[in-house]
Write an enzyme that holds these catalytic residues in place. Sequence first.
Site, PDB file in Angstrom:
ATOM      1  CG  ASP A 184      47.797 -24.919   7.046  1.00 16.68           C
ATOM      2  OD1 ASP A 184      47.657 -25.844   7.864  1.00 16.68           O
ATOM      3  OD2 ASP A 184      48.087 -23.749   7.377  1.00 16.68           O
ATOM      4  CB  ILE A 185      43.492 -21.225   6.842  1.00 18.11           C
ATOM      5  CG1 ILE A 185      42.270 -22.018   6.367  1.00 18.11           C
ATOM      6  CG2 ILE A 185      43.166 -19.731   6.884  1.00 18.11           C
ATOM      7  CD1 ILE A 185      41.076 -21.903   7.295  1.00 18.11           C
ATOM      8  CG  ASN A 192      41.377 -18.894  15.983  1.00 24.13           C
ATOM      9  OD1 ASN A 192      40.183 -18.745  15.709  1.00 24.13           O
ATOM     10  ND2 ASN A 192      42.007 -20.042  15.814  1.00 24.13           N
ATOM     11  CG  HIS A 197      39.184 -19.567  19.732  1.00 33.12           C
ATOM     12  ND1 HIS A 197      40.110 -20.327  19.057  1.00 33.12           N
ATOM     13  CD2 HIS A 197      39.855 -18.974  20.760  1.00 33.12           C
ATOM     14  CE1 HIS A 197      41.298 -20.223  19.648  1.00 33.12           C
ATOM     15  NE2 HIS A 197      41.166 -19.409  20.686  1.00 33.12           N
ATOM     16  CG  ASP A 201      35.049 -22.575  15.801  1.00 34.30           C
ATOM     17  OD1 ASP A 201      36.209 -22.935  15.529  1.00 34.30           O
ATOM     18  OD2 ASP A 201      34.509 -22.804  16.899  1.00 34.30           O
ATOM     19  CD  GLU A 227      45.799 -23.906  11.268  1.00 32.08           C
ATOM     20  OE1 GLU A 227      46.964 -23.473  11.402  1.00 32.08           O
ATOM     21  OE2 GLU A 227      45.151 -24.408  12.202  1.00 32.08           O
ATOM     22  NE  ARG A 247      36.149 -25.774 -10.501  1.00 23.99           N
ATOM     23  CZ  ARG A 247      35.570 -26.886 -10.957  1.00 23.99           C
ATOM     24  NH1 ARG A 247      35.041 -26.900 -12.175  1.00 23.99           N
ATOM     25  NH2 ARG A 247      35.556 -27.981 -10.219  1.00 23.99           N
TER      26      ARG A 247
END
Length: 324
Positions: A184-185, A192, A197, A201, A227, A247
């Site tokens: 999850d970002i 945004n 947006h 994207d 996200e 990694r």
Amino acid sequence: MQSLIGLTQVRESLALDPALLSLMQHWMCIFAAEEKPIRMQVLSRRQLVSVMDSQDEMDPAFEAWPSDVYALLLNYLDQETRQSVCLDTAAGKLHIFPLKQSVAHKNAILLIQHAQLTAEAIALVEHCLQVFNHYAGLIIENERDALTGLLNRKTFDKCVSKILLNDYKPEFRFPLHHYLVIFDIDFFKKINDSYGHLIGDEVLLLLSRLMQETFRDGDLLFRFGGEEFVGVFSCADKDDIVMLLERFQQALAEYRFPQVGRVTISIGYSKMSPHLLPNTVLERADEALYYAKEHGRDQVCCYESLVEQGLLNYSIISGEIELF
């Protein structure tokens, strides 16, 4: 025609390779018959490397080729452009055809061991593969997220069910440990709101590409919407999942997104098991993700480790009831 009809009845990419082999076996027996059974296989580069690295740990269901054949095949797969060829090996003549991939395999080939295929038989195989590639493209497109090109939520349910039923084996090193991972970002709404947006994207698209470049060919990557991304990883050793995720974190830390700069991500994961429902594994990984979010973000948290430390309780989902 019946074998071709059987191929076009397939509706998921994970079942395409077996359907292709069934079709080719039937057609070869008709148009390129020989006294002994015709041996053929779909083999990806990842499977090839795994077999070469672990000759003593192969899936018993996998019929090994002579060791000198693997070196020839690896050299073939390392070529930038590939066309069908016939190799002379210790086991006899081996015909190799490049194959466009399904979800499970990238950089794969179709192998047919035959004393001598005629030009007409080779043309038949190539025409068959053209039909297969066109049909596979339609199936794969239906399984992908339109923006990122990753697998979509609908495909996730099918893939996880196969893994829990022990019906998905992307490698030949055993035993395999399967893990479900949620990415999850961090602060995506702020991206945004600050950049719009379209830039949001672009971040999603570039992040998905980085994931595809960093993780292995057989790793299953899904976009769940917004996200949030999900990965399903098969590891020969329980420490492999830690190495893979670290990694990726390192690659993300070094990456700079246009206009936005550095982006961080929180990760939660849980081990999959045949006795657990898919929703249970997903909920456990989500709990680990929530813990990562609540304790600083930009980190990886394992559900089982958090439980062992007394930071979370084991949860089992039955229907709509969550039991602790």
